[in-house]
Design a protein around this motif. Sequence first.
Motif, mmCIF file in Angstrom:
data_model
loop_
_atom_site.group_PDB
_atom_site.id
_atom_site.type_symbol
_atom_site.label_atom_id
_atom_site.label_comp_id
_atom_site.label_asym_id
_atom_site.label_seq_id
_atom_site.Cartn_x
_atom_site.Cartn_y
_atom_site.Cartn_z
ATOM 1 N N GLU A 1 -12.832 36.348 34.874
ATOM 2 C CA GLU A 1 -12.186 36.083 36.159
ATOM 3 C C GLU A 1 -10.662 36.022 36.011
ATOM 4 O O GLU A 1 -9.924 36.524 36.870
ATOM 5 C CB GLU A 1 -12.705 34.780 36.770
ATOM 6 C CG GLU A 1 -14.148 34.824 37.205
ATOM 7 C CD GLU A 1 -14.431 35.947 38.188
ATOM 8 O OE1 GLU A 1 -13.695 36.074 39.196
ATOM 9 O OE2 GLU A 1 -15.379 36.720 37.946
ATOM 10 N N GLU A 2 -10.188 35.403 34.927
ATOM 11 C CA GLU A 2 -8.742 35.335 34.713
ATOM 12 C C GLU A 2 -8.180 36.725 34.412
ATOM 13 O O GLU A 2 -7.050 37.049 34.822
ATOM 14 C CB GLU A 2 -8.420 34.369 33.579
ATOM 15 C CG GLU A 2 -6.942 34.184 33.279
ATOM 16 C CD GLU A 2 -6.145 33.518 34.402
ATOM 17 O OE1 GLU A 2 -4.925 33.349 34.242
ATOM 18 O OE2 GLU A 2 -6.748 33.193 35.451
ATOM 19 N N THR A 3 -8.957 37.555 33.736
ATOM 20 C CA THR A 3 -8.533 38.940 33.510
ATOM 21 C C THR A 3 -8.414 39.683 34.828
ATOM 22 O O THR A 3 -7.468 40.450 35.054
ATOM 23 C CB THR A 3 -9.523 39.668 32.577
ATOM 24 O OG1 THR A 3 -9.667 38.935 31.360
ATOM 25 C CG2 THR A 3 -9.038 41.074 32.259
ATOM 26 N N LEU A 4 -9.359 39.465 35.723
ATOM 27 C CA LEU A 4 -9.289 40.087 37.041
ATOM 28 C C LEU A 4 -8.038 39.639 37.790
ATOM 29 O O LEU A 4 -7.410 40.426 38.509
ATOM 30 C CB LEU A 4 -10.539 39.727 37.855
ATOM 31 C CG LEU A 4 -11.816 40.480 37.484
ATOM 32 C CD1 LEU A 4 -13.041 39.765 38.035
ATOM 33 C CD2 LEU A 4 -11.769 41.920 37.994
ATOM 34 N N ARG A 5 -7.657 38.389 37.626
ATOM 35 C CA ARG A 5 -6.463 37.879 38.302
ATOM 36 C C ARG A 5 -5.193 38.514 37.755
ATOM 37 O O ARG A 5 -4.335 38.982 38.515
ATOM 38 C CB ARG A 5 -6.383 36.353 38.151
ATOM 39 C CG ARG A 5 -5.185 35.732 38.885
ATOM 40 C CD ARG A 5 -5.121 34.235 38.676
ATOM 41 N NE ARG A 5 -4.511 33.878 37.397
ATOM 42 C CZ ARG A 5 -3.199 33.708 37.204
ATOM 43 N NH1 ARG A 5 -2.345 33.892 38.205
ATOM 44 N NH2 ARG A 5 -2.745 33.360 36.010
ATOM 45 N N VAL A 6 -5.055 38.550 36.439
ATOM 46 C CA VAL A 6 -3.811 38.978 35.798
ATOM 47 C C VAL A 6 -3.745 40.496 35.645
ATOM 48 O O VAL A 6 -2.656 41.082 35.691
ATOM 49 C CB VAL A 6 -3.668 38.281 34.424
ATOM 50 C CG1 VAL A 6 -2.444 38.779 33.674
ATOM 51 C CG2 VAL A 6 -3.587 36.768 34.617
ATOM 52 N N HIS A 7 -4.886 41.134 35.481
ATOM 53 C CA HIS A 7 -4.919 42.582 35.216
ATOM 54 C C HIS A 7 -5.808 43.313 36.231
ATOM 55 O O HIS A 7 -6.796 43.959 35.844
ATOM 56 C CB HIS A 7 -5.452 42.848 33.806
ATOM 57 C CG HIS A 7 -4.639 42.258 32.704
ATOM 58 N ND1 HIS A 7 -3.417 42.752 32.338
ATOM 59 C CD2 HIS A 7 -4.890 41.201 31.885
ATOM 60 C CE1 HIS A 7 -2.931 42.040 31.328
ATOM 61 N NE2 HIS A 7 -3.793 41.088 31.038
ATOM 62 N N PRO A 8 -5.502 43.264 37.522
ATOM 63 C CA PRO A 8 -6.333 44.010 38.474
ATOM 64 C C PRO A 8 -6.256 45.508 38.190
ATOM 65 O O PRO A 8 -5.154 46.070 38.126
ATOM 66 C CB PRO A 8 -5.708 43.671 39.834
ATOM 67 C CG PRO A 8 -4.297 43.284 39.522
ATOM 68 C CD PRO A 8 -4.339 42.621 38.176
ATOM 69 N N PRO A 9 -7.389 46.184 37.984
ATOM 70 C CA PRO A 9 -7.338 47.622 37.684
ATOM 71 C C PRO A 9 -6.667 48.435 38.791
ATOM 72 O O PRO A 9 -6.027 49.448 38.517
ATOM 73 C CB PRO A 9 -8.825 47.996 37.545
ATOM 74 C CG PRO A 9 -9.490 46.727 37.143
ATOM 75 C CD PRO A 9 -8.756 45.651 37.880
ATOM 76 N N PHE A 10 -6.825 47.996 40.042
ATOM 77 C CA PHE A 10 -6.113 48.592 41.164
ATOM 78 C C PHE A 10 -5.096 47.571 41.676
ATOM 79 O O PHE A 10 -5.414 46.759 42.551
ATOM 80 C CB PHE A 10 -7.069 48.976 42.302
ATOM 81 C CG PHE A 10 -7.834 50.241 42.073
ATOM 82 C CD1 PHE A 10 -7.167 51.431 41.797
ATOM 83 C CD2 PHE A 10 -9.217 50.271 42.151
ATOM 84 C CE1 PHE A 10 -7.861 52.609 41.598
ATOM 85 C CE2 PHE A 10 -9.929 51.441 41.957
ATOM 86 C CZ PHE A 10 -9.246 52.619 41.668
ATOM 87 N N ALA B 1 -1.430 42.546 42.649
ATOM 88 C CA ALA B 1 -0.852 42.035 41.397
ATOM 89 C C ALA B 1 0.052 40.846 41.672
ATOM 90 O O ALA B 1 0.031 39.840 40.937
ATOM 91 C CB ALA B 1 -0.074 43.141 40.688
ATOM 92 N N ALA B 2 0.861 40.932 42.736
ATOM 93 C CA ALA B 2 1.754 39.825 43.089
ATOM 94 C C ALA B 2 0.990 38.698 43.767
ATOM 95 O O ALA B 2 1.220 37.515 43.483
ATOM 96 C CB ALA B 2 2.866 40.329 44.000
ATOM 97 N N ALA B 3 0.075 39.042 44.666
ATOM 98 C CA ALA B 3 -0.668 38.016 45.401
ATOM 99 C C ALA B 3 -1.526 37.159 44.481
ATOM 100 O O ALA B 3 -1.791 35.985 44.776
ATOM 101 C CB ALA B 3 -1.542 38.671 46.460
ATOM 102 N N ASN B 4 -1.966 37.712 43.369
ATOM 103 C CA ASN B 4 -2.800 36.971 42.417
ATOM 104 C C ASN B 4 -2.016 35.959 41.591
ATOM 105 O O ASN B 4 -2.611 35.137 40.890
ATOM 106 C CB ASN B 4 -3.485 37.940 41.441
ATOM 107 C CG ASN B 4 -4.685 38.644 42.058
ATOM 108 O OD1 ASN B 4 -5.142 38.294 43.140
ATOM 109 N ND2 ASN B 4 -5.196 39.649 41.368
ATOM 110 N N ARG B 5 -0.691 36.028 41.648
ATOM 111 C CA ARG B 5 0.151 35.178 40.800
ATOM 112 C C ARG B 5 0.896 34.133 41.623
ATOM 113 O O ARG B 5 1.223 34.357 42.792
ATOM 114 C CB ARG B 5 1.181 36.036 40.035
ATOM 115 C CG ARG B 5 0.586 36.864 38.914
ATOM 116 C CD ARG B 5 1.576 37.904 38.425
ATOM 117 N NE ARG B 5 1.211 38.431 37.120
ATOM 118 C CZ ARG B 5 0.292 39.358 36.918
ATOM 119 N NH1 ARG B 5 -0.349 39.878 37.945
ATOM 120 N NH2 ARG B 5 0.030 39.781 35.691
ATOM 121 N N ASP B 6 1.203 33.003 40.974
ATOM 122 C CA ASP B 6 2.114 32.040 41.574
ATOM 123 C C ASP B 6 3.514 32.636 41.566
ATOM 124 O O ASP B 6 3.822 33.552 40.784
ATOM 125 C CB ASP B 6 2.095 30.729 40.794
ATOM 126 C CG ASP B 6 0.720 30.062 40.815
ATOM 127 O OD1 ASP B 6 -0.045 30.322 41.769
ATOM 128 O OD2 ASP B 6 0.412 29.303 39.876
#
Length: 423
Positions: free
Chosen positions: A301-310, A340-345
């Motif tokens: 799940e954390e990989t999906l947050r930090v490294h979205p394939p799209f 990518a931005a929305a997934n991050r603080d």
Amino acid sequence: MNARTTTEKQASGCPVDHSGATGAIEPPITDMPVDPGPFDVMPALLVAAKVAPVIRIPYLDKQAWVVCEEKLVREALTHPQLAKDITLVPEWMRKPGLMLGSQPDPEYARTMIMSDGEHHARIRRLHSGVLSPRNTEKWGERVGEKVDGFLDILEASATGDAAEVNVVTDYTHHIPLAFISEMLGLPSEARKQLRDITDVILYSSDYPARTASVRALYEAVEGWVHNPEPLEEGVITGLLAASDGPDAKVTEGEVVVWALAMIITGYETTGSLISASIYEAIRRPVEERPKTDDEINAWVEETLRVHPPFPHPTWRFPLEDVELGGYLIPKGEPVQVNLAAANRDEDEGADCFDPARGGQGHLTFGLGMHYCIGASLARLEAQIALRGFLRRFPNARLTDEGSVQWESEWMIRRMAVLPATLG
């Protein structure tokens, strides 16, 4: 007085009051890497997102609107006036070699990701049986068998403690490619053909070559649909059965287009997810890596947050002028969301993997009616592949951080080289 004109402000990327009636602001202009290449796009995507909550970027000699702020991305993903149907795509975006330019005429077939309303509901309903929880559990057993087999091959290929492998080409992308091929019922010899073709379609900067590869992929799938004798029992034969007779639920054209969509979305993105999850593990000391099933699941799940394939998924088009966070997006203009931005603080950069966070709040699979229908299966494949690798090679380590190589552009991102020693 040195007042700047509206034209000058637009050229510089400064916000401009676009409408006196609503007070909405025209988003500033900035850049993103829109052509594919051997680089990591992530830092550039995050820099662009800091310009404003909504931005514009040059795209195909015109402009695209990009929503960056997490709250606004959530709103955009479920906004009833931001539609996705293929009929809304302007002609200038239908460039040969691009995925939008490769979409079929809607009279032939619609895809799930480029449809709305009743069209979308029907396509989703017809796919839901294949991707039901019961089938996902069954598919998981097959993924586990394939993972064990590919781990055996990987272990045999690495002779000596210092032997180096490229985890991407030697392991991670084999898994979803073999699985989606079996799921669709494709002959085993089709795998290399699919890998070569999709690599060009997604990552080549040679647009004539991309156009030729799109055509080759269509022709290959059409060949299997029109002559299914080489196929094993699978999704394609199941859909073909549903397309036969006076009460047919689907057309042959839909079988072709839906199979193509499953190849692109079910193979490349899952391979990217598996690669990134292993990368984040083997760059850390053994004691910091996930071990229990719960830790493995949270790691994925954390990989999906930090490294979205799209990092930017599929296009949306306003049915009327839309205001998001005070920014105006005019009717009919192409809109993307920066996952990518929305997934991050706000204070997080590209390298922000936090195992304790466990991916909380990520939007990588979307929201609302267009939430990824294959999310459970992608998660399961990644969990099985990561768990198998770390249990088989508990002391595997990243050979050299500087030798890690990425391929990307603003919409898609993957690791191309992940050098590791397994001993």
